[in-house]
Design a protein around this motif. Sequence first.
Motif, short mmCIF file in Angstrom:
data_model
loop_
_atom_site.label_atom_id
_atom_site.label_comp_id
_atom_site.label_asym_id
_atom_site.label_seq_id
_atom_site.Cartn_x
_atom_site.Cartn_y
_atom_site.Cartn_z
N ARG A 382 0.95 -1.16 0.16
CA ARG A 382 -0.12 -0.07 -0.04
C ARG A 382 1.07 1.16 0.08
NH1 ARG A 382 -0.11 2.54 4.93
NH2 ARG A 382 0.56 1.31 6.63
N LEU A 383 0.42 2.58 -0.16
CA LEU A 383 1.09 3.81 -0.15
C LEU A 383 0.82 4.21 1.16
CD1 LEU A 383 0.01 5.12 -3.59
CD2 LEU A 383 2.33 4.07 -3.01
N ARG A 384 2.17 4.93 1.69
CA ARG A 384 1.99 5.35 3.06
C ARG A 384 2.75 6.90 2.83
NH1 ARG A 384 5.94 3.20 7.60
NH2 ARG A 384 7.39 4.42 6.44
N PRO A 385 2.10 8.02 3.33
CA PRO A 385 2.63 9.26 2.94
C PRO A 385 4.00 9.42 3.54
CG PRO A 385 0.86 9.30 4.62
CD PRO A 385 0.69 7.85 4.06
N GLY A 386 4.65 9.98 2.88
CA GLY A 386 6.17 10.46 3.53
C GLY A 386 6.33 11.84 3.84
N ASP A 387 6.99 12.12 5.04
CA ASP A 387 7.31 13.47 5.61
C ASP A 387 8.22 13.98 4.87
OD1 ASP A 387 7.42 15.23 7.42
OD2 ASP A 387 8.49 14.77 9.08
N THR A 388 7.77 14.52 3.75
CA THR A 388 8.90 15.23 2.86
C THR A 388 7.92 16.15 1.70
OG1 THR A 388 10.74 15.12 1.15
CG2 THR A 388 9.04 13.32 1.11
N HIS A 389 8.58 17.17 1.18
CA HIS A 389 7.95 17.97 0.25
C HIS A 389 8.54 17.63 -1.11
CE1 HIS A 389 11.21 20.80 1.70
NE2 HIS A 389 11.41 20.83 0.26
N ILE A 390 9.59 16.82 -1.32
CA ILE A 390 9.80 16.44 -2.58
C ILE A 390 8.83 15.31 -3.29
CG2 ILE A 390 11.64 15.19 -3.73
CD1 ILE A 390 12.52 17.94 -2.52
N PRO A 391 8.21 15.83 -4.24
CA PRO A 391 7.24 15.10 -5.02
C PRO A 391 7.32 13.55 -5.06
CG PRO A 391 7.56 16.96 -6.08
CD PRO A 391 8.53 16.92 -5.23
N GLU A 392 8.60 13.17 -5.64
CA GLU A 392 8.81 11.81 -5.88
C GLU A 392 8.90 10.98 -4.69
OE1 GLU A 392 12.59 13.63 -6.97
OE2 GLU A 392 10.62 13.83 -6.99
N ARG A 393 9.24 11.58 -3.42
CA ARG A 393 9.32 10.84 -2.08
C ARG A 393 8.24 11.26 -1.31
NH1 ARG A 393 15.50 13.33 -0.71
NH2 ARG A 393 16.43 12.44 -2.41
N ALA A 394 7.03 11.72 -1.68
CA ALA A 394 5.80 11.85 -0.90
C ALA A 394 5.00 10.76 -0.50
CB ALA A 394 5.01 13.10 -1.65
N GLN A 395 5.17 9.86 -1.20
CA GLN A 395 4.49 8.60 -0.82
C GLN A 395 5.68 7.29 -0.99
OE1 GLN A 395 1.13 8.11 -3.68
NE2 GLN A 395 0.24 9.81 -2.99
N MET A 396 5.33 6.33 -0.07
CA MET A 396 6.30 5.00 -0.13
C MET A 396 5.50 4.06 0.01
SD MET A 396 8.76 6.38 2.98
CE MET A 396 7.68 6.68 4.13
N VAL A 397 5.72 2.98 -0.64
CA VAL A 397 5.16 1.78 -0.99
C VAL A 397 5.89 0.79 0.00
CG1 VAL A 397 5.03 -0.49 -2.38
CG2 VAL A 397 5.16 1.93 -3.55
N VAL A 398 4.87 0.26 0.99
CA VAL A 398 5.33 -0.42 2.14
C VAL A 398 4.43 -1.76 2.04
CG1 VAL A 398 6.17 1.67 3.48
CG2 VAL A 398 3.77 0.99 3.62
N PRO A 399 4.63 -2.67 2.96
CA PRO A 399 3.85 -3.90 3.13
C PRO A 399 2.51 -3.50 3.59
CG PRO A 399 6.06 -4.56 3.52
CD PRO A 399 6.12 -2.98 3.37
N ALA A 400 1.20 -3.89 3.23
CA ALA A 400 0.17 -3.54 3.78
C ALA A 400 0.04 -3.93 5.32
CB ALA A 400 -0.94 -4.27 2.96
N MET A 401 0.86 -4.99 5.53
CA MET A 401 0.59 -5.48 7.08
C MET A 401 1.74 -4.68 8.03
SD MET A 401 0.36 -9.51 6.34
CE MET A 401 0.10 -9.64 8.35
N ALA A 402 1.97 -3.54 7.40
CA ALA A 402 3.16 -2.66 8.28
C ALA A 402 2.64 -2.25 9.65
CB ALA A 402 3.31 -1.40 7.41
N GLY A 403 1.28 -2.26 9.76
CA GLY A 403 0.68 -2.24 11.39
C GLY A 403 0.06 -0.92 11.50
N SER A 404 -0.04 0.24 10.52
CA SER A 404 -0.68 1.39 10.59
C SER A 404 -2.17 1.12 10.19
CB SER A 404 -0.06 2.41 9.79
OG SER A 404 -0.15 2.17 8.19
N LEU A 405 -3.17 2.04 10.49
CA LEU A 405 -4.30 2.02 10.08
C LEU A 405 -4.76 2.07 8.76
CD1 LEU A 405 -5.88 4.03 13.34
CD2 LEU A 405 -5.92 1.40 12.90
#
Length: 515
Positions: A382-405
Amino acid sequence: MTNGVLPRRYLCLWLPFLAADRWRHETGSQEKRPLVFVERAGGVSRLMAVDAHAQSCGLLPGSTLADARARIPQLHALSNNPEAHAAYLKHLADLANAVTPSVALDAPDGLALDITGCAHLFAGEAGLAERLQKVLQAAGASCVRMAVAPTPDMARALARFARVSPCFVNDSALVRTLPIAALECASEDAVALKRAGLKTIADVANRPSVLFTARFTSAFTGKLARVLGEEDRRISPMKSVPLVRTEHRCAEPVISQDVIEAILALLVAKAGDALHARGKGGRTFEALFLRSDGAVRRVCIETSLPTRDADVVMRLFHDRLNALVDPLDPGFGFDVIRLVVLRTERCIESQTTLDARAEQDDQTMQLIDRLSTVFGSANITRLRPGDTHIPERAQMVVPAMAGSLPQSRCKDWIASGSNHSRPILLYRQPHAIEVETDTKEEPVMLRWRRVVHRLDTTNGPERIADEWWRTPSGYGTRDYFRVESDNGQRFWIFRSDATAAVPSQRKWFLHGLFP
């Protein structure tokens, strides 16, 4: 038992021919010649390990290969492979979990087990040692020397230097008869002790320790105290002891898949009750199936959120068992089935509400669990928002079971700076384009993929600079424009000053497309 606490008991085992056992077990070779393992150091090939036949011929680790061949011409020499030996030792340690969950590596050729409170499951320490020896021999170990003692250092010394194996001791009487070599001190220290007429551990123990502290430092006297059982230095298990562990010992080995799953369901229910009593929920569950010949089969599942619901866990185990590429091979049957909860988290039961979104989130997480169980957690992302204002780094692909809601509850998605000025389609690597500008240095025409687009509308610029605390993006400071061509196509382009000496030499890139 003292004050309700069981006395510590440790089992140490020594595998003197580990390298040869590993090679024969993996290759299936029936080589009869003396076998040695050689490593080249300082321009000389030396023996690093030998088998029982080579040892009976007088060959010992440390001697040169040339000397060994001169004594035994038919010698069979192989290149030493310490990584493979270490992996084999770790495999044997995993098998030793059949008798206790607390197993530590005693590299390069031994294991240390904390068997406190485990012996009664095998009708005593002798039965436990016999069971462990059968398990290891089935895995290829030809010679296993064991000792059980109150401290791991005493058990190690007895396993390696006592004449009897296995031996079971409660005091230091037997260890006192061992030679000085059992202290495993430096070679020059051992020579000094022998020159002083001290041949056994008793000879050293009967003299004031202050004399040896002054001559050999406190490390020597500390080792002596541990070997004599006066100090207990606990072992460090490869795996931490799980919070919840349940097992079922079968009167007869079981083969039927239905019976295996029925037993596993009982263990899951027991684990759920234990977790409920502790206010915990499980995130990682591992089922171990111990075959009667010593082989171990492992099946592990994970959940996105902590749970103790037996139906949910069993559904995941059922999916995992059916999705195995290499199905469970019971052989002559499993005689022990064990369930451990490797990872737990606090679990608070919430009251059911009329909020349909909460129920939808729970169903989404259950779906993610099932898909991850079948296809692998690394393949469901799934996509997770990144703490950055650089557009290509604004979203990260992480396992869907990473533990967030789920995203319906992700408050940080909005706070991360997502807005409607960003295109839906963003290229991973910006495309280089040619741009013509007007007198205000605003784009009026662009060429992309050999097609010329004349621009009617231009909004910008929006300046985005590199973050000095992170790795540079390679584009330097960027000026972004939202542009629309005369045929209605909308682009997100930027001007980079990374390699420009003057403003007119700045390069242009197309980063995304608007719908």
